[in-house]
Design an enzyme around this catalytic site. Structure first.
Site, short mmCIF file in Angstrom:
data_model
loop_
_atom_site.label_atom_id
_atom_site.label_comp_id
_atom_site.label_asym_id
_atom_site.label_seq_id
_atom_site.Cartn_x
_atom_site.Cartn_y
_atom_site.Cartn_z
N TYR A 1 0.82 -1.21 0.00
CA TYR A 1 0.00 0.00 0.00
C TYR A 1 0.85 1.27 0.00
O TYR A 1 0.36 2.37 -0.16
CB TYR A 1 -0.95 0.03 1.20
CG TYR A 1 -2.03 -1.05 1.16
CD1 TYR A 1 -2.38 -1.67 -0.03
CD2 TYR A 1 -2.69 -1.44 2.30
CE1 TYR A 1 -3.34 -2.65 -0.08
CE2 TYR A 1 -3.67 -2.42 2.27
CZ TYR A 1 -3.99 -3.02 1.07
OH TYR A 1 -4.95 -3.99 1.03
N LYS B 1 3.73 -15.33 1.64
CA LYS B 1 3.73 -16.25 0.49
C LYS B 1 5.19 -16.46 0.07
O LYS B 1 5.63 -16.02 -1.00
CB LYS B 1 2.86 -15.71 -0.64
CG LYS B 1 1.41 -15.76 -0.23
CD LYS B 1 0.38 -16.25 -1.17
CE LYS B 1 0.71 -16.90 -2.44
NZ LYS B 1 0.05 -18.23 -2.58
N ASP C 1 -2.59 -17.86 1.72
CA ASP C 1 -3.79 -18.43 1.10
C ASP C 1 -4.25 -19.67 1.86
O ASP C 1 -5.46 -19.88 2.07
CB ASP C 1 -3.57 -18.74 -0.39
CG ASP C 1 -2.31 -19.54 -0.66
OD1 ASP C 1 -1.40 -19.55 0.20
OD2 ASP C 1 -2.22 -20.17 -1.72
N ASP D 1 -4.96 -7.14 5.84
CA ASP D 1 -6.21 -6.44 5.51
C ASP D 1 -7.30 -7.48 5.23
O ASP D 1 -8.41 -7.43 5.76
CB ASP D 1 -5.94 -5.59 4.26
CG ASP D 1 -7.04 -4.59 3.98
OD1 ASP D 1 -8.01 -4.56 4.75
OD2 ASP D 1 -6.92 -3.84 2.99
N ASP E 1 -10.31 -9.10 8.06
CA ASP E 1 -11.73 -8.97 7.73
C ASP E 1 -12.42 -10.34 7.75
O ASP E 1 -13.53 -10.49 8.23
CB ASP E 1 -11.91 -8.35 6.33
CG ASP E 1 -12.14 -6.86 6.42
OD1 ASP E 1 -11.79 -6.27 7.46
OD2 ASP E 1 -12.64 -6.28 5.44
#
Ligand code: NAD
Length: 375
Positions: A144, A195, A228, A252, A256
């Site tokens: 970001y 990852k 993942d 993020d 959530d």
């Protein structure tokens, strides 16, 4: 309460922010009366309220006060009234500026399922019962913020969008340190997610987490998981996790996902922490996950429990008042078990039988009454 040496900046903000903060004030007053836990409290405007008063979403003096405070208790910002202000002046920019200037790099989001609300989750009760996870998301670096970033037009006429994922070892180590320290106060387990199979930042993240663990936190159990796979495990068997630490982008998404295991936005607190100074004090901002909820603002029906639990996190992480934080948590648990529900916690169906629908103030009063009963 004067002379307490605990400096608190309260920023209620917009919409339901001031409404839910009013209920927290009742608990702050109770703590002062019954547990001698007092604060030197400053209060200020932020977001739309600051735009109305100062023409900016957060005034310099407010930022200074936040930098000086031991903790900031934040409500929520935004609303349709300020939809037309330019992007750089939007109410939400006030919160982003505070996070940036306070260098709040570790975002803590607990996903805890209260027994009384097990039915509110979309997962089966046996999967989420007793769930208590803490997700720590790196908040000030990663994709970001990495440069280069932007949209350009290539010589062949195609448009190209670029974001850059970058992390330094220092950025990884400081957020992992927060995770290890927190785990020591909980179940002593950290799962670090990245990852490393396909990303260089992932390889670096895994190496640095492992190195730091070996150097300073070998007593804490550390596991690694690809982000993942972790997204999948959160739905399959969330109970296996205690503390999860991950980067800005994965955090993020995963936070959530984890928060939705619990069922309601009105129940979810958060904390954002900075680096410790010479005295060990970390800059810190506590806030509910939810926004200003303009659709219900002013109606007296907002759920104040996320703000209440944010205050409890503040007691625990900024002031080491674990006993008092537990007390607030237990009061919330018991009030829910007694059937008190704000509208957002009701399903308007069979499940609501025997429950007591209450407004914002009644919920706050019920918590205070329960605190009285508990001590
Ligand atoms: P929101 O979280 O404000 O509301 C989403 C839905 O959840 C609404 O239906 C709302 O009524 C409900 N809800 C939220 N909190 C609740 C509570 N405590 N009790 C009962 N119901 C609750 O998100 P949104 O509608 O996307 O955004 C509204 C405004 O808030 C926007 O201006 C947005 O930019 C801002 N926002 C601010 C923050 C923040 O201050 N940190 C976070 C998210 C959104």
């Amino acid at each position: 309460m004067a002379g307490s040496n605990r400096n608190l900046l309260v920023l209620p903000g917009d919409g339901i922010g001031p409404e839910v903060m009013n209920e927290v004030r009742k608990v702050i007053a109770w703590m002062g009366r019954k547990r001698a836990v007092g604060f030197d409290i400053k209060e200020d405007v932020v977001g739309g309220a600051a735009i109305d008063k100062h023409g900016v979403p957060v005034a310099d003096a407010t930022v200074d006060a936040a930098m000086q405070a031991d903790a900031v208790l934040f409500g929520s910002v935004g609303g349709p009234k300020w939809d037309s202000v330019p992007f750089e002046k939007k109410p939400e920019r006030g919160l982003l500026r505070l996070r940036k200037e306070m260098d709040l790099f570790a975002n803590l989001r607990p996903a805890k399922v209260f027994d009384a609300l097990v039915g509110a989750s979309t997962l089966k009760p046996e999967i989420v019962k007793g769930l208590d996870i803490m997700i720590i998301r790196e908040l000030t670096s990663g994709v970001y913020f990495g440069e280069p970033r932007g949209i350009t037009t290539r010589p062949d006429g195609q448009r190209e969008g670029i974001d850059t994922q970058r992390y330094t070892s220092g950025e990884i180590r400081r957020v992992c340190a927060v995770a290890f320290e927190l785990a020591r106060k909980r179940q002593n387990k950290v799962c670090s997610a990245e990852k490393a199979n396909v990303m260089h930042t992932g390889v670096l993240w895994r190496e640095e987490a492992t190195k730091l663990h070996k150097e300073s936190y070998a007593d804490v159990e550390l596991t690694h998981m690809y982000a993942d796979a972790l997204a999948m495990q959160l739905l399959r068997w969330p109970g296996q996790f205690d503390v999860i630490v991950t980067d800005n982008l994965f955090g993020d998404i995963l936070s959530d996902e984890a928060s939705m295991l619990t069922g309601s936005l009105g129940m979810l607190p958060s904390a954002s922490l900075g680096a410790p100074d010479a005295t060990g004090r970390r800059k810190a901002l506590y806030e509910p996950i939810h926004g200003s909820a303009p659709d219900i603002a002013g109606k007296g029906i907002a759920n104040p429990l996320a703000e209440m639990l944010s205050y409890a996190m503040m007691l625990r992480y900024s002031f080491d008042l674990d006993g008092e934080a537990d007390l607030v948590g237990r009061a919330v648990e018991n009030v829910l078990a007694a059937g008190y529900r704000t509208a957002d916690l009701l399903t308007a169906g069979q499940d609501d039988k025997g429950l007591k629908k209450v407004g914002t103030q009644e919920m706050g009063d019920a918590i205070v009454k329960e605190l009285d009963r508990l001590v």
